[in-house]
Structure formats: structure tokens, C-alpha cells
Design an enzyme around this catalytic site. Structure first.
Site, PDB file in Angstrom:
ATOM      1  N   HIS A  35       0.816  -1.211   0.000  1.00  0.00           N
ATOM      2  CA  HIS A  35       0.000   0.000   0.000  1.00  0.00           C
ATOM      3  C   HIS A  35       0.854   1.267   0.000  1.00  0.00           C
ATOM      4  O   HIS A  35       0.348   2.357  -0.281  1.00  0.00           O
ATOM      5  CB  HIS A  35      -1.001  -0.001   1.161  1.00  0.00           C
ATOM      6  CG  HIS A  35      -0.443   0.309   2.514  1.00  0.00           C
ATOM      7  ND1 HIS A  35      -0.251  -0.654   3.479  1.00  0.00           N
ATOM      8  CD2 HIS A  35      -0.072   1.470   3.086  1.00  0.00           C
ATOM      9  CE1 HIS A  35       0.218  -0.103   4.578  1.00  0.00           C
ATOM     10  NE2 HIS A  35       0.339   1.198   4.357  1.00  0.00           N
ATOM     11  N   ASP A  84       0.215  -7.559   1.427  1.00  0.00           N
ATOM     12  CA  ASP A  84       0.615  -6.160   1.600  1.00  0.00           C
ATOM     13  C   ASP A  84       2.130  -6.003   1.692  1.00  0.00           C
ATOM     14  O   ASP A  84       2.649  -5.319   2.575  1.00  0.00           O
ATOM     15  CB  ASP A  84      -0.053  -5.529   2.826  1.00  0.00           C
ATOM     16  CG  ASP A  84      -0.070  -4.001   2.734  1.00  0.00           C
ATOM     17  OD1 ASP A  84       0.491  -3.461   1.757  1.00  0.00           O
ATOM     18  OD2 ASP A  84      -0.632  -3.349   3.637  1.00  0.00           O
ATOM     19  N   SER A 104       4.474   2.933   7.823  1.00  0.00           N
ATOM     20  CA  SER A 104       4.223   1.732   7.029  1.00  0.00           C
ATOM     21  C   SER A 104       5.439   1.367   6.191  1.00  0.00           C
ATOM     22  O   SER A 104       6.010   2.211   5.492  1.00  0.00           O
ATOM     23  CB  SER A 104       3.030   1.946   6.096  1.00  0.00           C
ATOM     24  OG  SER A 104       1.840   2.061   6.829  1.00  0.00           O
TER      25      SER A 104
END
Length: 358
Positions: free
Chosen positions: A96, A127, A210
Site C-alpha cells: 500500500h 501487503d 508503514s
């Protein structure tokens, strides 16, 4: 990275009850005992600063060793973090973070000027993604990845990344739980992935973290920070101290395949081989997954499932939605045999299915 795709969970913190009854008894002893107590107290007070200093030294060493392996990744409209995977310029991050982009600007710890990088492969189902620097700078340092099966609840950990664009930031916490299955949202750029065996941590995880590193005090990466929880009762605002990281063993498995093969060849993720959608009952509550399409030659096809069937149970787990089906499959492996309960034309049926691979 966007808070709208995070999920809320509650963290229970056990309390510790200490008893002072033994100390009170000792206080009634003779003067020699009292003197001994004073000596021990002095020793304890002296030891406390040393212990604190040792822990701080551990923090400083880990940060010095690992932070140069954590980079900032700038896509066209998104910003995140990454971890140097090898000395050839491969960097592992979240899918992402890269989104649909193919080229990126990467800022390393030893270079003020951004470097260019290209996407090698993105695997939204877990992911994860790998990008590669166009030119490998001198001093680029690959991180060490731990065996995440050995991670223990209570371990002290540090999260490293670029929260809110603040590069080379470090936060501290503990491993709060292991083995969590978490589903991402699809809004705000989320992949919608359901990820098993995630590590829950109290270290602060914010947008921009992230793809960064969750590190133990041995200086090894135990996970890739991916999600932070939100509290729907507070208008989906952040729920402090509840973050999730993809375990390092899974990260290494996926990244190794991407580096060597250019794609994921063995996901280890079980699949039914269907396209489905959530259906609701008369009270508009989720009541199962309708099979929209059956993959030719897939697990469902081989078991005789058809478009129009409504799946209501997988093994011992009730299925009410696509998310619950994904979470149930996350705990299985390709090749596992399980029972699928479903309704067809109003009749309840069941069939044994040998799960395929996603």
C-alpha cells in the site's frame, strides 16, 4: 498508511500486585538486621541507575546499527518507509506504500539527496512489495531479519520509519500479542488484505511508518509495521498503543521470492478459488458469501461448488462476510482439507474441499 483502513482492537494490560508484608516483619528485627537492610537498600539504589543506563545503551546501539537500514519512500502522492533487504539495492516495503506507482524517490540515512528506484513486484494479498534502487550508494546497509516464530509477548521493541514524513524517527514499546489476524480496509489506498500471524505492538505506528522496521534489542527486524488501530467509538480516531506488523519470517519468504523470481511463486496462503460477495438476511445483517464466479480448476471447482451457492461455514468457523471468509482461510495452508457448508436453492449442503493457493 491512511488511518481509515485500520481496525480497532482492545489491549488488556495485566496489573501486578506487590506485597510488603515481608518488609514489615524485617523492620521489627534488631539493629544488625536494620543495618543490613540499609546496606541492601544502598546497593539497590546504586544498581537501579546502572540498569537504566544499560538499557539506554542497548537502545542507542540498536538505533545506531539498524536506523541506516531504514529508508523513506516517496511515491507520487504517498509517503512511507522501507527496509534495505540486501546490498544490491533491494528494499522491502508495504504494497500500500507503492500503490499503483512504478517509480519512486528514496532517501537513505547516508544520502540527503533522494535516489531513484523502480518497482520489482507488489503482492497486495500480503501487503508486501519490493523496489530496487537504480544506483546503489556506498555504505548501504542491509538489515538483519529475525525468526519471528521466536518473538515473545513482552519483548521490548523499537519502531523505525518516517511517521508523518519525519524521517529516521524511532518509537519504543513492547510486543503486545502475536498471531493476530487483521483485515485492512480498501479505502485510502489500502489493499484490503487479510493478514495472519501479525505482531501486535504498543510502539507508536503512524501514517508514514508503514513499510519500516519493528526491531528487537538484538538489532534484528522482527516485523514490518503496517497498520495502526482506530477506535470507531471515537470517530475512527487513532487508538494509541495498538499497531500491527507483518512478521519478519513472512516478509523474508515473500521478498526472497520477488528478488529471485521477480514475483511470488509460493504464497503459502490458502484459497478456495472463488470470487464472492457478502449477502445479507432479512434484517440486513451479513449472512454469508455468495459465490459469483468459480475459478476453473480451483479448489471450489474441484469440490463441485457453483456460482449462486452461498457459503455459510468453513471448517468450524461461521462465515458471514467476505472478511470472515478471508480470516478463516488465513489460518489454513494450501493442501489442507476442510469442510465447506453452503446453501443451494434454499437447501443446506456441505462438501469436503482441498484448499488451493492464492
Amino acid at each position: 498508511m491512511d488511518a481509515s483502513r485500520f481496525r480497532a482492537l482492545r489491549l488488556a494490560v495485566p496489573a501486578v500486585l506487590l506485597s510488603c508484608s515481608l518488609a514489615l516483619v524485617a523492620g521489627c528485627s534488631d539493629s544488625k538486621s536494620a543495618a543490613g537492610q540499609e546496606d541492601r537498600a544502598d546497593t539497590t539504589q546504586a544498581a537501579a541507575p546502572r540498569a537504566s543506563s544499560d538499557l539506554q545503551d542497548d537502545y542507542l546501539k540498536v538505533i545506531k546499527d539498524v536506523l541506516p537500514s531504514v529508508v523513506q519512500i516517496q511515491a507520487r502522492s504517498d509517503l512511507g518507509s522501507g527496509v534495505v533487504f540486501d546490498n544490491k539495492g533491494h528494499i522491502v516495503t508495504n504494497a500500500h506504500v507503492v500503490g499503483s506507482e512504478k517509480t519512486f524517490q528514496v532517501t537513505t540515512a547516508n544520502n540527503e539527496q533522494p535516489l531513484t528506484a523502480k518497482l520489482v513486484f507488489a503482492y497486495p494479498e500480503q501487503d508486501l512489495a519490493v523496489i530496487k534502487l537504480d544506483s546503489v550508494p556506498g555504505g548501504l546497509k542491509a538489515a538483519k531479519f529475525a525468526d519471528s516464530a521466536k518473538v515473545q509477548v513482552g519483548q521490548i521493541v523499537l519502531a523505525m520509519g518516517s511517521p508523518l514524513g519525519l524521517s529516521s524517527s524511532v518509537t519504543q514499546g513492547i510486543v503486545s500479542a502475536t498471531g493476530r489476524t487483521v483485515s485492512e480496509g480498501q479505502t485510502g489506498g489500502g489493499t484490503g488484505a487479510t493478514i495472519a500471524n501479525m505482531i501486535q505492538t504498543s510502539a507508536a505506528i503512524n501514517p508514514g511508518n508503514s513499510g519500516g522496521a519493528l526491531v528487537d534489542l538484538d538489532g534484528q527486524v522482527i516485523g514490518i509495521p503496517t497498520l495502526a488501530a482506530t477506535d470507531p467509538d471515537l470517530g475512527d480516531s487513532a487508538a494509541p498503543g495498538i499497531g500491527f506488523a507483518i512478521p519478519s519470517s513472512m516478509v523474508k519468504t515473500v521478498a526472497d521470492q520477488i528478488v529471485q523470481e521477480g514475483r511470488v511463486t509460493d504464497s503459502g496462503r490458502a484459497a478456495l478459488g472463488i470470487t464472492g460477495r457478502t449477502v445479507v438476511d432479512d434484517d440486513f445483517q451479513p449472512a454469508g458469501v455468495a459465490v459469483v464466479e468459480v475459478q476453473n480448476g480451483g479448489a471450489a471447482d474441484k469440490a463441485g461448488l457453483e456460482a449462486g451457492d452461498i457459503i455459510t461455514r468453513l471448517g468450524d468457523t461461521d462465515i458471514t462476510s467476505i472478511t470472515s471468509l478471508s480470516e478463516a482461510l488465513a489460518s489454513d495452508r494450501p493442501g489442507d482439507r476442510t469442510k465447506v457448508s453452503y446453501t443451494r436453492d434454499g437447501t443446506e449442503e456441505s462438501v469436503d474441499v482441498t484448499l488451493g493457493e492464492q
